[in-house]
Enzyme design. Structure first.
Site, short mmCIF file in Angstrom:
data_model
loop_
_atom_site.label_atom_id
_atom_site.label_comp_id
_atom_site.label_asym_id
_atom_site.label_seq_id
_atom_site.Cartn_x
_atom_site.Cartn_y
_atom_site.Cartn_z
N GLN A 89 -11.99 3.68 0.14
CA GLN A 89 -11.74 4.29 -1.17
C GLN A 89 -13.02 4.93 -1.71
O GLN A 89 -13.01 6.08 -2.17
CB GLN A 89 -11.24 3.21 -2.15
CG GLN A 89 -10.98 3.75 -3.55
CD GLN A 89 -9.78 4.68 -3.59
OE1 GLN A 89 -8.71 4.32 -3.12
NE2 GLN A 89 -9.95 5.88 -4.12
N ARG B 245 -8.58 10.51 0.48
CA ARG B 245 -8.55 9.30 1.31
C ARG B 245 -8.38 9.71 2.78
O ARG B 245 -9.08 9.23 3.66
CB ARG B 245 -7.37 8.39 0.89
CG ARG B 245 -7.57 7.67 -0.42
CD ARG B 245 -8.69 6.65 -0.37
NE ARG B 245 -8.48 5.66 0.68
CZ ARG B 245 -7.70 4.58 0.58
NH1 ARG B 245 -7.10 4.31 -0.56
NH2 ARG B 245 -7.54 3.74 1.58
N ARG C 162 -5.71 -4.29 6.06
CA ARG C 162 -5.80 -4.58 4.62
C ARG C 162 -5.43 -6.05 4.45
O ARG C 162 -4.29 -6.44 4.72
CB ARG C 162 -4.85 -3.69 3.84
CG ARG C 162 -4.57 -4.23 2.45
CD ARG C 162 -3.87 -3.27 1.55
NE ARG C 162 -4.76 -2.21 1.16
CZ ARG C 162 -4.52 -1.35 0.19
NH1 ARG C 162 -3.40 -1.41 -0.49
NH2 ARG C 162 -5.39 -0.40 -0.10
N SER D 235 0.84 -1.21 0.00
CA SER D 235 0.00 0.00 0.00
C SER D 235 0.86 1.25 0.00
O SER D 235 1.90 1.29 0.66
CB SER D 235 -0.87 0.03 1.26
OG SER D 235 -1.49 1.29 1.39
N CYS E 59 -8.70 4.79 -8.58
CA CYS E 59 -8.30 4.71 -7.16
C CYS E 59 -6.79 4.75 -7.00
O CYS E 59 -6.30 5.06 -5.92
CB CYS E 59 -8.87 3.45 -6.54
SG CYS E 59 -8.40 1.94 -7.41
N LEU E 60 -6.04 4.43 -8.08
CA LEU E 60 -4.57 4.33 -8.06
C LEU E 60 -4.13 3.20 -7.10
O LEU E 60 -4.85 2.96 -6.14
CB LEU E 60 -3.91 5.65 -7.66
CG LEU E 60 -4.26 6.88 -8.52
CD1 LEU E 60 -3.53 8.12 -7.97
CD2 LEU E 60 -3.89 6.68 -9.99
N SER F 215 -5.87 -7.26 -9.90
CA SER F 215 -5.70 -6.73 -8.54
C SER F 215 -4.60 -7.47 -7.79
O SER F 215 -4.11 -8.52 -8.25
CB SER F 215 -7.02 -6.87 -7.78
OG SER F 215 -7.94 -5.91 -8.24
N MET F 216 -4.29 -6.97 -6.60
CA MET F 216 -3.32 -7.66 -5.74
C MET F 216 -3.83 -9.07 -5.47
O MET F 216 -5.00 -9.25 -5.16
CB MET F 216 -3.15 -6.88 -4.42
CG MET F 216 -2.46 -5.54 -4.63
SD MET F 216 -2.30 -4.57 -3.11
CE MET F 216 -3.89 -3.74 -3.03
N ARG G 17 -1.15 4.75 -0.60
CA ARG G 17 -2.20 5.66 -0.12
C ARG G 17 -2.80 5.25 1.22
O ARG G 17 -2.97 6.09 2.10
CB ARG G 17 -3.35 5.76 -1.14
CG ARG G 17 -3.10 6.72 -2.27
CD ARG G 17 -3.70 6.15 -3.55
NE ARG G 17 -2.95 4.98 -3.93
CZ ARG G 17 -1.84 5.01 -4.68
NH1 ARG G 17 -1.44 6.14 -5.19
NH2 ARG G 17 -1.14 3.92 -4.94
N THR G 18 -3.15 3.99 1.36
CA THR G 18 -3.88 3.57 2.55
C THR G 18 -3.01 3.74 3.79
O THR G 18 -3.43 4.32 4.79
CB THR G 18 -4.39 2.13 2.39
OG1 THR G 18 -5.18 2.09 1.19
CG2 THR G 18 -5.23 1.68 3.57
N HIS H 296 -13.50 -2.33 -0.86
CA HIS H 296 -12.58 -1.25 -0.49
C HIS H 296 -13.41 -0.03 -0.09
O HIS H 296 -13.44 0.98 -0.79
CB HIS H 296 -11.66 -0.94 -1.67
CG HIS H 296 -10.43 -0.16 -1.33
ND1 HIS H 296 -10.09 0.23 -0.04
CD2 HIS H 296 -9.42 0.33 -2.12
CE1 HIS H 296 -8.95 0.90 -0.06
NE2 HIS H 296 -8.53 0.98 -1.31
N ASP I 184 -9.91 0.93 -12.84
CA ASP I 184 -8.96 0.38 -11.87
C ASP I 184 -8.11 -0.64 -12.63
O ASP I 184 -8.44 -1.01 -13.78
CB ASP I 184 -9.74 -0.27 -10.71
CG ASP I 184 -8.84 -0.83 -9.59
OD1 ASP I 184 -7.65 -0.46 -9.55
OD2 ASP I 184 -9.34 -1.64 -8.79
N ASN J 81 -13.13 -5.51 -6.30
CA ASN J 81 -13.44 -4.96 -4.97
C ASN J 81 -13.93 -3.50 -5.00
O ASN J 81 -14.77 -3.11 -4.20
CB ASN J 81 -12.23 -5.13 -4.02
CG ASN J 81 -10.89 -4.78 -4.63
OD1 ASN J 81 -10.81 -4.24 -5.74
ND2 ASN J 81 -9.81 -5.07 -3.91
N1 NVA Z 1 -8.45 -3.48 -7.16
C1 NVA Z 1 -7.16 -3.05 -6.67
C2 NVA Z 1 -7.31 -1.81 -5.83
C3 NVA Z 1 -6.03 -1.26 -5.29
C4 NVA Z 1 -6.23 -0.04 -4.45
C5 NVA Z 1 -6.52 -4.16 -5.88
O1 NVA Z 1 -7.22 -4.80 -5.08
O2 NVA Z 1 -5.33 -4.42 -6.07
N1 CP Z 2 -6.02 3.25 -3.63
C1 CP Z 2 -5.33 2.57 -2.70
O1 CP Z 2 -5.89 1.93 -1.79
O2 CP Z 2 -3.98 2.68 -2.82
P1 CP Z 2 -2.87 1.82 -2.05
O3 CP Z 2 -3.04 0.40 -2.53
O4 CP Z 2 -1.56 2.41 -2.45
O5 CP Z 2 -3.14 1.91 -0.58
#
Ligand code: NVA
Ligand code: CP
Length: 305
Positions: free
Chosen positions: A133, A290, A103, A52, A262-263, A226-227, A54-55, A130, A222, A161
């Protein structure tokens, strides 16, 4: 009864509107440099099973600026569900800290945190949703459009998400929300049904991005993987051809439209550089917000507001 923030639907429509007003008020106080420290003497544990920027930075900075101290626990520190069961972690953290933000991968784990913790639990993203966000996003929309009701949001990309949190917001606030995704990448059917059954919003799921964006106030995208799905990236890039947000898709709305993400973004994949850098792009306002949206959420769940 303690309050958690696991899903947007944990709050009523009125509470969401109150949160947005609170976010605006606290944002103003911080911008004016006021000394406002409602979290004085308090600590928050932040558990991250995924990366992460931003979070982590927004929670840690926001909690500190409001007088508290936040502890960052990295993916190797706790190993939720592997080194220790979520229900044990929740009870241990409750003995030390006033707030728990996490997270995680498995949504069940955050539900277990909330069930077993004596302190408020905030969801900083799971595979399923999320909510922080999307609170920040609707706050950003309220600043730019000066309204939230009946805003038309066209989400183009993976039904992930982020989409699940938009759908849950649509169950509380009237919106027109369309998700355009490739076949097989639709959002969770139960969450779509929940949003539709609330009867407030117009919800559409389509495979046609051009039709989806017609008349849209916002185009949102997005990452395609995703992760936790990064190994599927090559396959997804093939499946998502035609779903990139480019200047032509922005123009296809037929009106002035803002771009949101959302980046982090993969430039040149789900969105072009040109769109990300354009006048229409409000992605950095989203990122800043955020912190302001989460400050309001933290004040609310701790009973400080
Ligand atoms: N959908 C993405 C959002 C990241 C902020 C993820 O879960 O990786
Ligand atoms: N948008 C968001 O949650 O960014 P991070 O994954 O960098 O926290």
């Amino acid at each position: 009864m303690k309050r958690d923030f696991i899903h947007i639907t944990d709050f009523s429509g009125d509470e969401i509107r109150e949160l947005l007003a609170l976010a605006a008020e606290v944002k103003g106080r911080l911008k004016r440099g006021e000394d406002f420290r409602p979290f004085g003497g308090m600590t928050m544990a932040m558990i991250f099973a995924k990366p992460s920027a931003r979070t982590r930075v927004s929670f840690e900075t926001g909690f500190y600026r409001l007088g508290g101290h936040a502890l960052y626990l990295n993916p190797k520190d706790i190993e939720v569900g592997k080194r220790e069961a979520p229900k044990d972690i929740a009870r241990v953290i409750s003995r030390f800290n006033d707030l728990l933000m996490a997270r995680l991968f498995d949504h069940e784990h955050i539900l277990e945190f909330a069930r077993y913790a004596d302190i408020p639990v905030i969801n900083g993203l799971t595979d399923y949703n999320h909510p922080c966000q999307i609170m920040a996003d609707i706050f950003t929309i309220s600043e730019h459009l000066e309204r939230i009701e009946d805003v038309k949001i066209a989400y183009v990309g993976d039904g992930n998400n982020i989409v699940h949190s938009w759908l849950r917001l649509a169950a509380r606030i009237p919106l027109a929300f369309t998700c355009a995704c490739p076949p097989g990448y639709e959002p969770d059917a139960d969450t779509v049904a929940l949003a539709r059954e609330a009867g407030l919003s117009r919800i559409e799921i389509t495979h046609d991005p051009r039709a989806a964006v017609r008349d849209a106030d916002i185009i949102y995208t997005d990452v395609w993987a995703s992760m936790g799905q990064k190994h599927e990236f090559d396959e997804r890039v093939k499946r998502f051809q035609g779903f990139q947000v480019d200047a032509a898709l922005m123009a296809a709305t037929g009106k002035k439209t803002l771009f949101m993400h959302c980046l982090p973004a993969q430039r040149g994949v789900e969105v072009t550089d040109e769109v990300l850098e354009s006048e229409a792009s409000i992605v950095f306002d989203q990122a800043e917000n955020r912190m302001h949206a989460q400050n309001a959420i933290m004040l609310k769940v701790t009973g400080k507001a």
